[in-house]
Design an enzyme around this catalytic site. Structure first.
Site, short mmCIF file in Angstrom:
data_model
loop_
_atom_site.label_atom_id
_atom_site.label_comp_id
_atom_site.label_asym_id
_atom_site.label_seq_id
_atom_site.Cartn_x
_atom_site.Cartn_y
_atom_site.Cartn_z
N ASP A 2 0.83 -1.20 0.00
CA ASP A 2 0.00 0.00 0.00
C ASP A 2 0.87 1.26 0.00
O ASP A 2 0.57 2.23 -0.68
CB ASP A 2 -0.90 0.02 1.24
CG ASP A 2 -1.96 -1.09 1.20
OD1 ASP A 2 -1.86 -1.97 0.32
OD2 ASP A 2 -2.85 -1.06 2.04
N ASP A 37 -0.48 -5.42 4.92
CA ASP A 37 -1.89 -5.27 5.30
C ASP A 37 -2.82 -6.37 4.83
O ASP A 37 -3.50 -7.02 5.63
CB ASP A 37 -2.43 -3.95 4.74
CG ASP A 37 -1.71 -2.74 5.29
OD1 ASP A 37 -0.73 -2.91 6.02
OD2 ASP A 37 -2.12 -1.62 4.97
N SER A 85 -5.99 4.63 4.86
CA SER A 85 -4.88 3.92 5.47
C SER A 85 -5.05 3.92 6.98
O SER A 85 -5.68 4.81 7.56
CB SER A 85 -3.57 4.60 5.10
OG SER A 85 -2.52 4.17 5.93
#
Length: 557
Positions: free
Chosen positions: A84, A126, A473
């Site tokens: 990410d 993640d 995020s």
């Protein structure tokens, strides 16, 4: 219950008719003796493009050593991972959430294709965490999940820094508050080695959650990626999975409704990432547990914030480890009867028994007392209203304003919103609306950290609100509502907002509304036509055609 430790692999490698399979396995180093033992999948997502999973090959070797010494035969498989942090703000970020499904699918495929008896799934970045849990759950074999660890903080001008600081520095640089040289100096030191992003962002939030869920050994994830204790945790995980196999314990035996409530409570108590809502909904679905988006608000409302962790607090993940780790957090929550201590875990002990081993560092203030919480209620809030009939998620870590009302600044792509922020076209009081970035519309539900961090970096974090059908995020903070559902691409009300419409946030009332009467909103939606799909073929198109609403975890069927 007892289980034949070779309950699946016998079909793959036993008997004269399986000689071809054995021959091929012997070509890559296995022998007859090793093929008479339980076959254990060791899955990881090592990839040479980012720090988050960069230690997983070495960690897998320790896991496999533990399995061999406990009487099993480990077999290593590899899946994918999208960073990410690297993809953020680009078209590549659309691949991130989609990769969760690919991780789960690939683990399931290898598990079924090679008839493994048990599994250890090593996770890091993640989406690999929920993806790993989802894949293991589908297989229905004894197993556990092991987090490969957090990155250490960098040091810039005498203070700890993380990737969040770099994203916010981009906004500061754009506003003239940082020189080119200073920005480069910060980026040079912010990520000093292997490990996932270093605060209570999505990776560490989910790593904490899976320990409270019971599918990951409590305390195994706290040590950093480069800490020598991490290799020991790997070896112990290899030993443990053979015990889990001997006990016949399956993922659904530990991942109960109460266990999911524990996971939500730990996220709420640490100001964790809003992405936990998506991921826990998706994980619950895989084991048949009924979980609803409103459950997050209910549990968060009765769970105080006691973890002083970034992005809302002061400390990074390794500070929590030094303070006493997840066991100390569990002990605190048990003292206040905020979690279910009788829930089983993969270690064979209950959550309460694991928490009893907590060792608190003298004088630590990372995990505070329930008597003096950082905030009386948790960090996850679900808003509904005429803009989000199915709900949306906002993180309230204790510092945000609780109401906001302002004119909508409407953007149909993240890039357009970022350009407006960078060019100083967003003013105090505005409500930034970013739409067509949902699960279907993006597709892939990009995170908006580039935009939110730039707003903070420009000093607008306390005066501008933002809403999106995309995600945020774990490093995002401020009045930012994500996962707005139904999404714009599905004809949700967010598609009807026009530039200058007044949008109001009311956190106490749990409302997100546009100040239009019902008739006008319905008129606009009736006139709305869906945009053409952004992708006509390939994995993005396939995902867009099959993905559910964010309020259901953005899962594919």
């Amino acid at each position: 219950m007892s289980l034949d430790p070779r309950h699946r692999s016998r079909t793959l490698v036993d008997g004269p008719d399986r000689a071809p399979a054995r021959a091929m396995l012997k070509s890559v180093g296995y022998d007859s003796e090793s093929l008479r033992r339980p076959l254990v999948m060791v899955a990881h997502s090592w990839i040479g493009t980012m720090p988050c999973n960069y230690n997983q090959r070495d960690l897998a070797a320790e896991v496999m050593r533990g399995i061999r010494e406990a009487g099993g035969t480990p077999m290593e498989i590899n899946t994918v991972s999208i960073s990410d942090g690297i993809a953020m703000g680009t078209e590549g970020m659309k691949a991130s959430l989609i990769s969760r499904e690919v991780v789960a699918d690939s683990i399931e495929l290898c598990g079924r294709g090679y008839l493994f008896d048990a599994a250890v799934v090593i996770v890091g970045c993640d989406k690999t965490i929920p993806g790993g849990v989802m894949g293991l759950s589908r297989l229905g074999v004894p197993g556990l999940v092991l987090y490969s660890g957090s990155i250490a903080p960098g040091n810039y001008k005498g203070r700890d820094v993380t990737i969040q600081d770099v994203f916010e520095a981009v906004g500061s640089h754009a506003a003239g508050g940082m020189t080119d040289a200073e920005l480069t100096a910060l980026e040079d030191v912010a990520c000093p080695g292997a490990g996932a992003c270093g605060a209570q962002y999505t990776a560490n939030t989910m790593a904490t959650a899976i320990e409270f869920l019971g599918i990951s050994p409590m305390g195994s994830g706290s040590a950093g990626a480069t800490d020598p204790r991490k290799n020991s945790a790997g070896y112990e995980a290899g030993q443990l999975v053979m015990d889990v196999l001997a006990r016949g314990q399956l993922p659904e035996d530990v991942m109960t409704r109460e266990a999911f409530e524990n996971a939500i409570a730990c996220v709420a108590s640490t100001g964790g990432s809003t992405n936990a809502v998506l991921h826990l909904l998706a994980m619950a679905r895989e084991v048949g547990v009924s979980l609803d988006i409103d459950d997050f608000d209910d549990i968060s409302e009765r769970t105080p914030i006691i973890g002083d962790l970034r992005p809302g607090g002061r400390y990074v993940a390794l500070d929590m480890d030094r303070a006493g780790g997840t066991r100390l957090l569990a002990q605190r929550l048990l003292e206040g009867e905020k979690i279910h201590g009788d829930q089983p875990t993969v270690t064979g002990r209950t959550l309460e028994e694991e928490a009893a081993d907590a060792q608190e560092a003298p004088g630590q203030d990372v995990i505070v007392s329930l008597d003096e919480p950082l905030k009386e209620t948790g960090g996850l809030v679900i808003l509904k209203g005429n803009l989000a009939p199915e709900g949306c998620v906002i993180k309230v870590a204790g510092h945000e304003i609780m109401q906001h009302r302002g004119p909508a600044r409407v953007f149909d792509r993240e890039e357009d919103a970022f350009a407006a922020v960078s060019e100083r076209r967003i003013s105090p009081g505005d409500v930034v609306v970013i739409r067509y970035e949902g699960p279907r519309g993006g597709p892939g539900m990009r995170e908006m950290l580039g935009v939110t961090a730039a707003l903070v970096g420009e000093g607008l974090g306390d005066s501008v609100a933002l809403l999106t059908d995309g995600r945020f995020s774990g490093a995002t903070h401020g009045l930012m509502a994500g996962h707005v559902a139904p999404e714009a691409a599905a004809g949700g009300p967010i598609a009807a907002i026009e530039e200058g419409d007044i949008v109001s946030f009311d956190i106490d009332a749990r409302r997100l509304d546009v100040e239009l009467d019902e008739a006008e909103l319905e008129r606009r939606l009736a006139a709305w036509t869906p945009p053409a799909p952004r992708y006509e073929r390939g994995v993005f198109a396939k995902y867009a055609n099959g993905v559910s609403s964010a309020s259901q975890g953005a899962v594919t069927s």
